[in-house]
Design a protein around this motif. Sequence first.
Motif, mmCIF file in Angstrom:
data_model
loop_
_atom_site.group_PDB
_atom_site.id
_atom_site.type_symbol
_atom_site.label_atom_id
_atom_site.label_comp_id
_atom_site.label_asym_id
_atom_site.label_seq_id
_atom_site.Cartn_x
_atom_site.Cartn_y
_atom_site.Cartn_z
ATOM 1 N N ALA A 98 0.872 -1.185 0.000
ATOM 2 C CA ALA A 98 0.000 0.000 0.000
ATOM 3 C C ALA A 98 0.904 1.228 0.000
ATOM 4 O O ALA A 98 2.116 1.112 0.186
ATOM 5 N N ALA A 99 0.310 2.384 -0.175
ATOM 6 C CA ALA A 99 1.078 3.627 -0.103
ATOM 7 C C ALA A 99 1.633 3.787 1.309
ATOM 8 O O ALA A 99 1.111 3.205 2.268
ATOM 9 N N SER A 100 2.686 4.571 1.453
ATOM 10 C CA SER A 100 3.252 4.818 2.784
ATOM 11 C C SER A 100 2.174 5.388 3.699
ATOM 12 O O SER A 100 1.403 6.253 3.300
ATOM 13 N N GLY A 101 2.123 4.851 4.912
ATOM 14 C CA GLY A 101 1.134 5.305 5.883
ATOM 15 C C GLY A 101 0.887 4.246 6.928
ATOM 16 O O GLY A 101 1.511 3.181 6.920
ATOM 17 N N THR A 102 -0.029 4.531 7.840
ATOM 18 C CA THR A 102 -0.403 3.592 8.898
ATOM 19 C C THR A 102 -1.831 3.137 8.656
ATOM 20 O O THR A 102 -2.723 3.958 8.423
ATOM 21 N N TYR A 103 -2.041 1.832 8.712
ATOM 22 C CA TYR A 103 -3.325 1.213 8.388
ATOM 23 C C TYR A 103 -3.729 0.231 9.478
ATOM 24 O O TYR A 103 -2.873 -0.357 10.139
ATOM 25 N N SER A 104 -5.015 0.018 9.612
ATOM 26 C CA SER A 104 -5.516 -1.085 10.432
ATOM 27 C C SER A 104 -5.318 -2.366 9.639
ATOM 28 O O SER A 104 -5.317 -2.351 8.410
ATOM 29 N N TYR A 105 -5.143 -3.452 10.359
ATOM 30 C CA TYR A 105 -5.054 -4.741 9.680
ATOM 31 C C TYR A 105 -5.781 -5.775 10.522
ATOM 32 O O TYR A 105 -6.007 -5.589 11.705
ATOM 33 N N THR A 106 -6.163 -6.866 9.882
ATOM 34 C CA THR A 106 -6.747 -7.997 10.588
ATOM 35 C C THR A 106 -5.876 -9.211 10.337
ATOM 36 O O THR A 106 -5.194 -9.309 9.314
ATOM 37 N N ASP A 107 -5.912 -10.141 11.279
ATOM 38 C CA ASP A 107 -5.102 -11.347 11.215
ATOM 39 C C ASP A 107 -5.935 -12.488 11.766
ATOM 40 O O ASP A 107 -6.363 -12.447 12.911
ATOM 41 N N ASN A 108 -6.197 -13.495 10.946
ATOM 42 C CA ASN A 108 -6.960 -14.647 11.433
ATOM 43 C C ASN A 108 -6.059 -15.814 11.797
ATOM 44 O O ASN A 108 -6.526 -16.921 12.013
ATOM 45 N N GLY A 109 -4.747 -15.565 11.841
ATOM 46 C CA GLY A 109 -3.796 -16.619 12.186
ATOM 47 C C GLY A 109 -3.036 -17.147 10.994
ATOM 48 O O GLY A 109 -1.944 -17.683 11.129
ATOM 49 N N SER A 110 -3.602 -16.982 9.800
ATOM 50 C CA SER A 110 -2.898 -17.414 8.594
ATOM 51 C C SER A 110 -3.034 -16.413 7.453
ATOM 52 O O SER A 110 -2.278 -16.470 6.498
ATOM 53 N N VAL A 111 -3.990 -15.495 7.571
ATOM 54 C CA VAL A 111 -4.217 -14.494 6.532
ATOM 55 C C VAL A 111 -4.293 -13.117 7.174
ATOM 56 O O VAL A 111 -5.021 -12.916 8.145
ATOM 57 N N ILE A 112 -3.533 -12.195 6.624
ATOM 58 C CA ILE A 112 -3.550 -10.791 7.043
ATOM 59 C C ILE A 112 -4.287 -10.014 5.962
ATOM 60 O O ILE A 112 -4.074 -10.248 4.773
ATOM 61 N N GLU A 113 -5.141 -9.079 6.386
ATOM 62 C CA GLU A 113 -5.808 -8.201 5.431
ATOM 63 C C GLU A 113 -5.403 -6.759 5.720
ATOM 64 O O GLU A 113 -5.533 -6.284 6.848
ATOM 65 N N ILE A 114 -4.880 -6.095 4.690
ATOM 66 C CA ILE A 114 -4.461 -4.696 4.770
ATOM 67 C C ILE A 114 -5.104 -3.967 3.591
ATOM 68 O O ILE A 114 -4.896 -4.359 2.434
ATOM 69 N N GLU A 115 -5.877 -2.935 3.886
ATOM 70 C CA GLU A 115 -6.495 -2.129 2.838
ATOM 71 C C GLU A 115 -7.297 -2.967 1.841
ATOM 72 O O GLU A 115 -7.253 -2.740 0.635
ATOM 73 N N GLY A 116 -8.019 -3.974 2.367
ATOM 74 C CA GLY A 116 -8.864 -4.799 1.518
ATOM 75 C C GLY A 116 -8.139 -5.860 0.720
ATOM 76 O O GLY A 116 -8.758 -6.608 -0.021
ATOM 77 N N ARG A 117 -6.827 -5.930 0.871
ATOM 78 C CA ARG A 117 -6.043 -6.960 0.164
ATOM 79 C C ARG A 117 -5.605 -8.012 1.167
ATOM 80 O O ARG A 117 -5.155 -7.687 2.256
#
Length: 122
Positions: free
Chosen positions: A70-89
């Motif tokens: 993603a572009a430089s910056g700070t984002y929320s992310y989610t982690d289900n233990g095997s998959v991380i989601e950042i900015e909808g990806r």
Amino acid sequence: MRALILIFVAACSSDDNIVNPELDEQWILNDVACFCFFGDDFDFSAHTITFNTSGGTVTISNSADSSFIAASGTYSYTDNGSVIEIEGRRYTYEITGNTLTLNFVDNPNIADDEVSYFYIKN
């Protein structure tokens, strides 16, 4: 009966975010594998990703010439233990020693969108 169904649906849906303390580091991009070309002298080390697991944020820093994830910056992310989601990806991830590998969860209907990022712990 309707209340019972609502309770069941609420019990099955979970917004739980896994907190993986192994991620809680700054990671420096070492290499990228994709259907793309980077010159032999491309410097990936100008790209970092820093997880703050207690805050549920990730800070991404890129060079002025290119960006990854993603572009430089700070984002929320989610982690289900095997998959991380950042900015909808979404990215599957694996930590082995001092190496973090992120593999983009690609769209099977799109050719050539596979990409893997290889980071080293700072």
